[in-house]
Write an enzyme that holds these catalytic residues in place. Structure first.
Site, short mmCIF file in Angstrom:
data_model
loop_
_atom_site.label_atom_id
_atom_site.label_comp_id
_atom_site.label_asym_id
_atom_site.label_seq_id
_atom_site.Cartn_x
_atom_site.Cartn_y
_atom_site.Cartn_z
N THR A 111 0.84 -1.20 0.00
CA THR A 111 0.00 0.00 0.00
C THR A 111 0.88 1.25 0.00
O THR A 111 0.64 2.19 -0.77
CB THR A 111 -0.95 0.01 1.21
OG1 THR A 111 -1.97 -0.98 1.01
CG2 THR A 111 -1.61 1.36 1.38
N ASN B 215 -6.09 -9.12 -7.89
CA ASN B 215 -6.15 -9.74 -6.56
C ASN B 215 -7.50 -10.39 -6.27
O ASN B 215 -7.64 -11.08 -5.27
CB ASN B 215 -5.84 -8.70 -5.48
CG ASN B 215 -6.72 -7.47 -5.59
OD1 ASN B 215 -6.95 -6.95 -6.67
ND2 ASN B 215 -7.21 -6.99 -4.46
N GLN C 79 0.27 -9.73 -6.21
CA GLN C 79 -0.17 -11.10 -6.46
C GLN C 79 0.65 -11.78 -7.57
O GLN C 79 0.50 -12.98 -7.79
CB GLN C 79 -1.65 -11.13 -6.83
CG GLN C 79 -2.59 -10.65 -5.72
CD GLN C 79 -2.55 -11.54 -4.49
OE1 GLN C 79 -2.12 -12.69 -4.53
NE2 GLN C 79 -3.00 -10.98 -3.37
N CYS D 107 -9.11 -6.30 1.51
CA CYS D 107 -9.37 -4.91 1.86
C CYS D 107 -10.81 -4.50 1.60
O CYS D 107 -11.27 -3.50 2.13
CB CYS D 107 -8.42 -4.00 1.06
SG CYS D 107 -6.69 -4.22 1.48
#
Length: 384
Positions: free
Chosen positions: A71, A150, A180, A324
């Protein structure tokens, strides 16, 4: 309980746990200190940078910037590429199916006057180089496209996109969210035209809270964290030495074992896909090219959370959307962008495989899925 949610976070490898503990016990020095303890820590830090550079495919150690995770890496790549510019380039090209850390970074920049084009994927969840090129403008500063989605596992043609973008305009930077993709999908990073590549350690059995950003030599970024000048001035703050060393070990193991891991996971994935196909109430999401560790399907008419919790009661941990976004009941924006109906977009389930899974585990999951379908199908008046 069997964990089939490795795309959210993979169990930390025992060797990594031991390494982190050993470093925490043996090295209390700050890598920026000039005394012996600090210099020992600094050497260990730079050795870890060399290991990570090799794991990324032979990039230069100086091109590795340690962060708190993907992130932060995505934020640094995107905001760092736009903030502080004086050449009038204010435009970003990304896609409608990116991780929230990419999408939200772009939206935040829009509040500061920058502009974003969100490219729509094809029906299978992939984004073509042609669509990305069509979105470029004379004032485009950055293109950001993830390596592997993802949620659906769709592998994006990031090398082709990067080459095409650079041929059109060499001044445009190309960023790839590789969370990923690293350790699962092959990529010759050094030989590619990619400028920035984000990786997170806990997706490949490393510690949580540590990642890195590959920053190609010559690419300048506006730092988001300023202070002591660590990480070439791009990421101030005392480095998390123990976690970085553990991450380096995890990255090295992931890179060295990538091909046999992909082969093992592909076999398990095919077994699982065959089991999903047995149920006519389930709809597989089948990208043109898929990562070996992700299987995604929908159960139209039922909420993802209902399916997820039913499987959990049966001893299986899976995911609804990405980690998330899993707590929201909103339709998946990835599936919506792919043109799926709301009925499909609210019923997605992601199963992600890990190193420890075997054919027996897949059979147990298949049994649980069969029981879940039998239990849930009548809720919508369906027959199995």
């Amino acid at each position: 309980m069997l964990n089939f949610d490795h795309a959210a976070s993979a169990p930390t490898h025992p060797d990594v746990i031991r390494t982190v503990a050993e470093v925490m016990e043996a090295h209390s020095g700050n890598p920026s200190s000039i005394h012996r303890g600090g210099q020992a820590a600094s050497k260990l830090l730079e050795r870890s940078r060399e290991v990570c550079a090799a794991a990324l495919g032979g990039v230069k150690p100086g091109e590795v910037v340690f962060t708190s995770g993907a992130t932060e890496s995505n934020n640094l790549a995107i905001k760092g590429s736009l903030l502080g510019r004086k050449d009038g380039r204010v435009h970003i090209v990304t896609t409608q199916i990116e991780h929230a850390s990419v999408t939200e970074s772009c939206l935040q920049l829009e509040e500061l006057g920058f502009e974003t084009t969100f490219v729509q994927p094809e029906a299978d969840g992939t984004v073509s180089a042609e669509k990305v090129l069509a979105a470029l403008r004379e004032d485009t500063a950055l293109v950001s496209v993830m390596h592997v989605n993802n949620e659906t596992g769709a592998v994006q043609p990031v090398e082709e996109i990067a080459r095409a973008v650079k041929l059109r305009d060499a001044r445009v930077r190309v960023h790839v969210d590789g969370v990923q993709g690293f350790g699962r999908a092959g990529l010759e990073l050094q030989a590619s035209a990619i400028d920035l590549y984000s990786v997170s350690a806990h997706k490949v059995r490393g510690p949580r809270g540590v990642g890195l950003l590959f920053v190609r030599e010559g690419v300048r970024l506006f730092p988001l964290l300023t202070g002591g000048g660590q990480e070439r001035g791009l990421r101030a703050g005392t480095e998390n030495l123990a976690s970085i060393v553990g991450a380096a070990k995890a990255f090295r193991m992931a890179a060295e074992d990538r091909v046999p891991r992909a082969e093992r996971m592909t076999e398990l994935r095919e077994e699982l896909i065959a089991e999903v196909r047995r149920h006519d109430v389930l709809t597989l999401t089948e990208p043109k090219i898929s990562a070996p560790h992700i299987v995604h399907f929908t159960f139209p008419g039922l909420k993802s959370q209902v399916i997820l919790h039913t499987l959990e009661e049966l001893g299986m941990l899976v995911s609804a959307q990405s980690a998330c976004a899993a707590k929201t009941e909103k339709p998946s924006r990835v599936l919506s962008a792919m043109g799926r109906s709301r009925e499909h977009a609210t019923s997605g389930i992601r199963i992600s495989l890990g190193d420890e899974h075997t054919s027996r585990d897949v059979r147990l999951l298949a049994d649980a899925l069969d029981k879940a379908v039998r239990r849930l199908a009548p809720l919508e008046g369906r027959k199995r």
